[in-house]
Design an enzyme around this catalytic site. Structure first.
Site, PDB file in Angstrom:
ATOM      1  N   THR A   1       0.848  -1.184   0.000  1.00 27.31           N
ATOM      2  CA  THR A   1       0.000   0.000   0.000  1.00 27.31           C
ATOM      3  C   THR A   1       0.883   1.233   0.000  1.00 27.31           C
ATOM      4  O   THR A   1       2.085   1.145   0.290  1.00 27.31           O
ATOM      5  CB  THR A   1      -0.965  -0.004   1.208  1.00 27.31           C
ATOM      6  OG1 THR A   1      -2.041   0.891   0.954  1.00 27.31           O
ATOM      7  CG2 THR A   1      -0.262   0.387   2.495  1.00 27.31           C
TER       8      THR A   1
ATOM      9  N   CYS B   1      -2.088   8.608   6.356  1.00 26.16           N
ATOM     10  CA  CYS B   1      -2.727   7.363   6.784  1.00 26.16           C
ATOM     11  C   CYS B   1      -1.723   6.465   7.496  1.00 26.16           C
ATOM     12  O   CYS B   1      -0.514   6.661   7.396  1.00 26.16           O
ATOM     13  CB  CYS B   1      -3.304   6.622   5.586  1.00 26.16           C
ATOM     14  SG  CYS B   1      -4.564   7.529   4.677  1.00 26.16           S
TER      15      CYS B   1
ATOM     16  N   HIS C   1      -5.343  -0.095   6.633  1.00 21.54           N
ATOM     17  CA  HIS C   1      -4.936   1.195   6.067  1.00 21.54           C
ATOM     18  C   HIS C   1      -5.998   2.203   6.497  1.00 21.54           C
ATOM     19  O   HIS C   1      -6.967   2.434   5.787  1.00 21.54           O
ATOM     20  CB  HIS C   1      -4.849   1.090   4.544  1.00 21.54           C
ATOM     21  CG  HIS C   1      -4.386   2.355   3.856  1.00 21.54           C
ATOM     22  ND1 HIS C   1      -3.633   2.336   2.708  1.00 21.54           N
ATOM     23  CD2 HIS C   1      -4.593   3.667   4.140  1.00 21.54           C
ATOM     24  CE1 HIS C   1      -3.394   3.583   2.324  1.00 21.54           C
ATOM     25  NE2 HIS C   1      -3.982   4.408   3.178  1.00 21.54           N
TER      26      HIS C   1
END
Length: 204
Positions: free
Chosen positions: A69, A74, A91
């Site tokens: 990712t 985040c 996430h």
């Protein structure tokens, strides 16, 4: 050249062994130099199946895979049960939902307060044991200048730390903060995580 990367070793280690990601990618012009090409080169080094983790997604597996990712403010938590070979990753975008919000299962992954309990619950349903599980935390960069988002990155990290401590899960590595995004690749066969800084165009 490309910024350097770090390797966060298998279960129980917090070592940061520097390695060159640029050496794994062939030199070429745009758009070949993006993180996607470099990470794809990385992912072919051990032939593990690839899984791209979307924003707000929670993923749990007992298979040997590479889960990747891209993170800005985040945060992703990578959990690895070394005994039972169960891995999980999230996430989350925000630390918690608004006070009046009703969060359904479709959106629970967006918020640390709801995503992390779900991540842990899914892993426990597969047989995860807390005593043999370790955690690694990534992300939480300061990417936004708006006042309304002040400290959101730090709160994203804090909610992860607080949840893990409250549930007795050891944090063995962190790569958080700063002002750059990160490409994170979690190898679920060993608990190893590869991290590389990315620039703004690589979020597009």
């Amino acid at each position: 050249g490309h910024p350097g990367g770090h390797e966060y070793g298998g279960e129980g280690t917090g070592n940061r062994n520097a390695f060159s990601l640029s050496a794994l990618s062939r030199p070429c012009g745009e758009p070949c130099g993006t993180v996607e090409v470099i990470s794809r080169d990385l992912m072919t080094t051990n032939d593990l199946p690839q899984k791209n983790l979307s924003i707000g997604e929670i993923y749990v597996t007992t298979k040997a895979e590479q889960v990747s990712t891209v993170l800005g403010s985040c945060v992703s938590v990578c959990l690895y049960d070394s005994k039972n070979k169960i891995s999980g990753m999230n996430h989350h975008v925000l630390p918690a939902p608004p006070p009046s919000a009703q969060v359904d299962s479709k959106h629970s992954g967006k918020y640390g307060k709801t995503a992390l309990p779900e991540l842990l619950d899914r892993m426990k349903r597969l047989g995860m044991e807390t005593r043999t599980t370790s955690a690694k935390i990534f992300g939480g960069a300061h990417m936004l200048s708006q006042i309304s988002f002040a400290m959101i990155n730090e709160r994203n990290v804090a909610v992860a730390r607080e949840f893990l401590h409250a549930n007795g899960i050891r944090i063995v590595a962190e790569d958080v903060g700063g002002d750059r995004g990160r490409k994170v690749i979690f190898q679920t066969d060993s608990g190893k995580v590869l991290v590389r800084e990315v620039n703004k165009r690589e979020f597009l």
